[in-house]
Scaffold this motif. Structure first.
Motif, PDB file in Angstrom:
ATOM      1  N   ILE A   7      47.623  41.065  47.952  1.00  0.00           N
ATOM      2  CA  ILE A   7      47.385  41.733  46.667  1.00  0.00           C
ATOM      3  C   ILE A   7      47.406  40.668  45.575  1.00  0.00           C
ATOM      4  CG2 ILE A   7      48.464  43.161  44.880  1.00  0.00           C
ATOM      5  CD1 ILE A   7      49.428  45.037  47.054  1.00  0.00           C
ATOM      6  N   ILE A   8      46.412  40.689  44.699  1.00  0.00           N
ATOM      7  CA  ILE A   8      46.403  39.795  43.541  1.00  0.00           C
ATOM      8  C   ILE A   8      46.146  40.635  42.297  1.00  0.00           C
ATOM      9  CG2 ILE A   8      45.372  37.767  42.453  1.00  0.00           C
ATOM     10  CD1 ILE A   8      44.431  36.874  45.225  1.00  0.00           C
ATOM     11  N   THR A   9      47.103  40.660  41.375  1.00  0.00           N
ATOM     12  CA  THR A   9      46.891  41.378  40.117  1.00  0.00           C
ATOM     13  C   THR A   9      46.238  40.449  39.107  1.00  0.00           C
ATOM     14  OG1 THR A   9      49.065  40.847  39.168  1.00  0.00           O
ATOM     15  CG2 THR A   9      48.917  42.824  40.568  1.00  0.00           C
ATOM     16  N   GLY A  10      45.517  41.033  38.162  1.00  0.00           N
ATOM     17  CA  GLY A  10      44.788  40.223  37.189  1.00  0.00           C
ATOM     18  C   GLY A  10      43.766  39.341  37.873  1.00  0.00           C
ATOM     19  N   ALA A  11      43.122  39.897  38.901  1.00  0.00           N
ATOM     20  CA  ALA A  11      42.267  39.081  39.767  1.00  0.00           C
ATOM     21  C   ALA A  11      40.823  38.985  39.311  1.00  0.00           C
ATOM     22  CB  ALA A  11      42.306  39.631  41.199  1.00  0.00           C
ATOM     23  N   ALA A  12      40.448  39.673  38.248  1.00  0.00           N
ATOM     24  CA  ALA A  12      39.037  39.708  37.857  1.00  0.00           C
ATOM     25  C   ALA A  12      38.572  38.446  37.149  1.00  0.00           C
ATOM     26  CB  ALA A  12      38.778  40.924  36.968  1.00  0.00           C
ATOM     27  N   SER A  13      39.503  37.601  36.714  1.00  0.00           N
ATOM     28  CA  SER A  13      39.107  36.394  35.993  1.00  0.00           C
ATOM     29  C   SER A  13      40.201  35.347  36.104  1.00  0.00           C
ATOM     30  CB  SER A  13      38.839  36.710  34.511  1.00  0.00           C
ATOM     31  OG  SER A  13      40.032  37.136  33.871  1.00  0.00           O
ATOM     32  N   GLY A  14      39.884  34.141  35.669  1.00  0.00           N
ATOM     33  CA  GLY A  14      40.869  33.078  35.544  1.00  0.00           C
ATOM     34  C   GLY A  14      41.568  32.707  36.839  1.00  0.00           C
ATOM     35  N   ILE A  15      42.872  32.498  36.750  1.00  0.00           N
ATOM     36  CA  ILE A  15      43.678  32.083  37.896  1.00  0.00           C
ATOM     37  C   ILE A  15      43.608  33.108  39.017  1.00  0.00           C
ATOM     38  CG2 ILE A  15      46.041  31.657  38.677  1.00  0.00           C
ATOM     39  CD1 ILE A  15      46.574  30.470  35.840  1.00  0.00           C
ATOM     40  N   GLY A  16      43.674  34.382  38.673  1.00  0.00           N
ATOM     41  CA  GLY A  16      43.630  35.428  39.684  1.00  0.00           C
ATOM     42  C   GLY A  16      42.334  35.417  40.472  1.00  0.00           C
ATOM     43  N   LYS A  17      41.233  35.221  39.790  1.00  0.00           N
ATOM     44  CA  LYS A  17      39.928  35.173  40.463  1.00  0.00           C
ATOM     45  C   LYS A  17      39.849  33.960  41.386  1.00  0.00           C
ATOM     46  CE  LYS A  17      34.926  35.074  39.613  1.00  0.00           C
ATOM     47  NZ  LYS A  17      33.862  35.130  38.569  1.00  0.00           N
ATOM     48  N   ALA A  18      40.289  32.811  40.909  1.00  0.00           N
ATOM     49  CA  ALA A  18      40.261  31.607  41.738  1.00  0.00           C
ATOM     50  C   ALA A  18      41.116  31.790  42.983  1.00  0.00           C
ATOM     51  CB  ALA A  18      40.742  30.403  40.926  1.00  0.00           C
ATOM     52  N   ALA A  19      42.271  32.439  42.813  1.00  0.00           N
ATOM     53  CA  ALA A  19      43.142  32.693  43.960  1.00  0.00           C
ATOM     54  C   ALA A  19      42.493  33.659  44.940  1.00  0.00           C
ATOM     55  CB  ALA A  19      44.486  33.233  43.490  1.00  0.00           C
ATOM     56  N   ALA A  20      41.859  34.709  44.430  1.00  0.00           N
ATOM     57  CA  ALA A  20      41.202  35.692  45.299  1.00  0.00           C
ATOM     58  C   ALA A  20      40.118  35.032  46.142  1.00  0.00           C
ATOM     59  CB  ALA A  20      40.610  36.821  44.461  1.00  0.00           C
ATOM     60  N   LEU A  21      39.317  34.172  45.532  1.00  0.00           N
ATOM     61  CA  LEU A  21      38.255  33.485  46.264  1.00  0.00           C
ATOM     62  C   LEU A  21      38.823  32.545  47.319  1.00  0.00           C
ATOM     63  CD1 LEU A  21      35.888  32.724  43.246  1.00  0.00           C
ATOM     64  CD2 LEU A  21      35.397  34.292  45.147  1.00  0.00           C
ATOM     65  N   LEU A  22      39.930  31.876  46.997  1.00  0.00           N
ATOM     66  CA  LEU A  22      40.533  30.939  47.941  1.00  0.00           C
ATOM     67  C   LEU A  22      41.136  31.677  49.138  1.00  0.00           C
ATOM     68  CD1 LEU A  22      41.316  28.074  48.693  1.00  0.00           C
ATOM     69  CD2 LEU A  22      43.339  28.308  47.220  1.00  0.00           C
ATOM     70  N   HIS A  36      40.327  45.646  34.373  1.00  0.00           N
ATOM     71  CA  HIS A  36      38.907  45.546  34.055  1.00  0.00           C
ATOM     72  C   HIS A  36      38.095  45.873  35.308  1.00  0.00           C
ATOM     73  CE1 HIS A  36      39.924  43.951  30.152  1.00  0.00           C
ATOM     74  NE2 HIS A  36      40.659  43.015  30.719  1.00  0.00           N
ATOM     75  N   GLU A  37      37.643  47.106  35.384  1.00  0.00           N
ATOM     76  CA  GLU A  37      37.067  47.634  36.613  1.00  0.00           C
ATOM     77  C   GLU A  37      35.751  46.961  36.978  1.00  0.00           C
ATOM     78  OE1 GLU A  37      36.310  52.045  38.599  1.00  0.00           O
ATOM     79  OE2 GLU A  37      37.177  51.833  36.594  1.00  0.00           O
ATOM     80  N   GLN A  38      34.850  46.818  36.036  1.00  0.00           N
ATOM     81  CA  GLN A  38      33.524  46.275  36.339  1.00  0.00           C
ATOM     82  C   GLN A  38      33.616  44.867  36.912  1.00  0.00           C
ATOM     83  OE1 GLN A  38      30.766  46.593  33.078  1.00  0.00           O
ATOM     84  NE2 GLN A  38      29.120  45.569  34.156  1.00  0.00           N
ATOM     85  N   GLU A  39      34.433  44.009  36.269  1.00  0.00           N
ATOM     86  CA  GLU A  39      34.571  42.636  36.731  1.00  0.00           C
ATOM     87  C   GLU A  39      35.273  42.574  38.081  1.00  0.00           C
ATOM     88  OE1 GLU A  39      35.350  43.815  33.805  1.00  0.00           O
ATOM     89  OE2 GLU A  39      34.776  42.473  32.168  1.00  0.00           O
ATOM     90  N   GLY A  40      36.241  43.467  38.292  1.00  0.00           N
ATOM     91  CA  GLY A  40      36.963  43.486  39.556  1.00  0.00           C
ATOM     92  C   GLY A  40      36.085  43.910  40.721  1.00  0.00           C
ATOM     93  N   ILE A  41      35.294  44.944  40.501  1.00  0.00           N
ATOM     94  CA  ILE A  41      34.366  45.396  41.544  1.00  0.00           C
ATOM     95  C   ILE A  41      33.361  44.292  41.866  1.00  0.00           C
ATOM     96  CG2 ILE A  41      32.478  47.007  42.026  1.00  0.00           C
ATOM     97  CD1 ILE A  41      34.052  49.106  40.412  1.00  0.00           C
ATOM     98  N   LYS A  42      32.872  43.615  40.838  1.00  0.00           N
ATOM     99  CA  LYS A  42      31.901  42.536  41.037  1.00  0.00           C
ATOM    100  C   LYS A  42      32.484  41.430  41.903  1.00  0.00           C
ATOM    101  CE  LYS A  42      28.991  39.274  38.462  1.00  0.00           C
ATOM    102  NZ  LYS A  42      28.603  38.779  37.107  1.00  0.00           N
TER     103      LYS A  42
END
Length: 246
Positions: A7-22, A36-42
């Protein structure tokens, strides 16, 4: 990390997004959580398109019931919870303490500190059911020092370290490790509102001569979540380009 559920919170951008991709690139099942639903779904769709496994779950981390629902979703979707990265946060109101509004104080404490308690409360319960796990809480360099105009933010980030250490003491014997990361100023959307002059001032505060990158913080988060850091718990790791060494 293959087939572990994260689980990663705040995952739609920034540090959270980088962590999710890794995490996804390493074979983990990633639950992308954000308000932020749209960015998270994307992002979840992007991970799946690259051959990874991800699902989006909208969460307001300041609401306990939504944090509980997030953990339930992860367990129901992937069978267990192995890793939680409590990353979501806001900058909050910027004012000296005597001028800070009560509402501004309550908001930053709610989003940046209460959410960590809510998250760990339900994450730990789920991890106990499956034999253990690793929690990484995102604090800040301002979890170790103060900063002009950021009383609420600094108080919340200091509080995260105390929660992290206490949880580590309480659950280490049950195979749950809990650690905190303290990023310096990272070039994320949180800084987008700042003008070039202020950004240059922030750069000058870091002896390394630049702002950090989200991907650099993600690497530290990944290590703390992985079995490679199996003897590490209750620790606070600054990643700050030398900021705290001054």
């Amino acid at each position: 990390m293959k087939d572990k559920t994260v689980i990663i919170t705040g995952a739609a951008s920034g540090i959270g997004k980088a962590a999710a991709l890794l995490f996804a690139s390493a074979g983990a099942n990633v639950v992308v959580s954000d308000i932020h639903e749209q960015e998270g779904i994307k992002l979840a769709e992007e991970i799946c398109a690259q051959g990874g496994k991800a699902s989006f779950f909208r969460t307001d981390v300041a609401i306990a019931a939504q944090m509980e629902a997030l953990v339930s979703f992860a367990v129901k979707t992937y069978g267990k919870l192995d890793v939680a990265v409590n990353n979501a946060g806001i900058g909050g109101e910027q004012n000296p303490i005597a001028d800070m509004s009560i509402e501004g104080w309550q908001q930053v404490i709610s989003v940046n500190l209460n959410s960590l308690f809510y998250g760990m409360k339900y994450q730990i319960f789920a991890m106990l059911q499956s034999g253990g796990g690793s929690i990484v809480n995102i604090s800040s360099i301002l979890g170790a020092v103060g900063f002009l105009g950021s009383g609420g933010y600094s108080a919340a980030k200091h509080g995260i370290i105390g929660l992290t250490q206490t949880a580590a003491l309480e659950y280490s014997a049950q195979n749950i490790r809990v650690n905190a990361v303290g990023p310096g100023f990272i070039d994320t959307p949180l800084l987008n509102a700042l003008d070039a002059q202020v950004k240059n001032q922030l750069v000058a505060m870091h002896p390394i001569g630049r702002l950090g990158k989200s991907e650099e913080v993600a690497e530290l988060i990944f290590w703390l979540a992985s079995d490679k850091s199996s003897f590490v718990t209750g620790s606070y790791y600054p990643i700050d380009g030398g900021y705290l060494a001054k």
